[in-house]
Design an enzyme around this catalytic site. Structure first.
Site, PDB file in Angstrom:
ATOM      1  N   HIS A  67       0.846  -1.216   0.000  1.00 50.13           N
ATOM      2  CA  HIS A  67       0.000   0.000   0.000  1.00 50.13           C
ATOM      3  C   HIS A  67       0.862   1.239   0.000  1.00 50.13           C
ATOM      4  O   HIS A  67       0.975   1.899   1.017  1.00 50.13           O
ATOM      5  CB  HIS A  67      -0.900  -0.015   1.243  1.00 50.13           C
ATOM      6  CG  HIS A  67      -2.085   0.895   1.153  1.00 50.13           C
ATOM      7  ND1 HIS A  67      -2.046   2.226   1.501  1.00 50.13           N
ATOM      8  CD2 HIS A  67      -3.348   0.652   0.763  1.00 50.13           C
ATOM      9  CE1 HIS A  67      -3.239   2.767   1.353  1.00 50.13           C
ATOM     10  NE2 HIS A  67      -4.048   1.822   0.907  1.00 50.13           N
ATOM     11  N   PHE A  68       1.376   1.675  -0.941  1.00 50.66           N
ATOM     12  CA  PHE A  68       1.584   1.145  -2.277  1.00 50.66           C
ATOM     13  C   PHE A  68       3.086   1.084  -2.497  1.00 50.66           C
ATOM     14  O   PHE A  68       3.770   2.029  -2.106  1.00 50.66           O
ATOM     15  CB  PHE A  68       0.923   2.049  -3.312  1.00 50.66           C
ATOM     16  CG  PHE A  68      -0.562   2.199  -3.100  1.00 50.66           C
ATOM     17  CD1 PHE A  68      -1.440   1.209  -3.523  1.00 50.66           C
ATOM     18  CD2 PHE A  68      -1.082   3.308  -2.451  1.00 50.66           C
ATOM     19  CE1 PHE A  68      -2.813   1.354  -3.334  1.00 50.66           C
ATOM     20  CE2 PHE A  68      -2.452   3.447  -2.250  1.00 50.66           C
ATOM     21  CZ  PHE A  68      -3.315   2.480  -2.690  1.00 50.66           C
TER      22      PHE A  68
END
Length: 151
Positions: free
Chosen positions: A56-57
């Site tokens: 993420h991410f």
């Protein structure tokens, strides 16, 4: 006028005695200024080493909003438990409701989140809190959360 402070600094060792959460799901590092009006501030230092950043991410790490809401709930749990017991006493805290949730700005590695929580109601073992998550004094998320404290 602000309510008097009951607990000035609840460190990680006291949090570990109070909440059942453990790595990787203990999402607060300390709680400061627990006041007699059932308010306080949880502190989370966001590191690039957080497990959530693996997905993420990977190319632009952003701390997940749902983890901020969990951090609010954990802060509220510490405030509720320590306000009722006067010390860190292990209790189960069950997260029951999330209302009026808004995410305003991204939180990045290196940020320090402050969870400003204040009780907005209580009935027996049920508690409701309003919370603002802030980074450098700017609101990044807000929500009302409800929880039940049990033995």
């Amino acid at each position: 006028m602000e309510s008097p402070i009951r607990f000035e600094n609840v460190d990680i060792n006291q949090i570990l005695k109070t909440l059942p959460h453990r790595f990787p799901f203990l999402l607060i590092d300390r709680v400061i200024n627990i006041r007699e009006d059932y308010s306080g501030i949880g502190v989370k230092n966001v590191s690039f080493n957080e497990p959530c950043f693996q997905g993420h991410f990977p190319d632009r790490p952003v701390f997940p909003g749902v983890l901020m809401i969990e951090g609010m709930a954990q802060t509220a749990g510490v405030i509720g438990i320590m306000s009722v017991t006067g010390t860190e006493k292990p209790r189960a805290v069950y997260f029951l409701t999330i209302d009026k949730c808004k995410f305003r700005k991204p939180v990045l590695p290196g940020d320090t989140i402050e969870y400003h929580m204040k009780s907005i109601g209580r009935r027996k073992a049920m508690w409701w809190f309003h919370g603002d998550a802030k980074v450098n004094g700017v609101v990044v998320a807000e929500a009302d959360v409800g929880a039940m404290l049990t033995d």
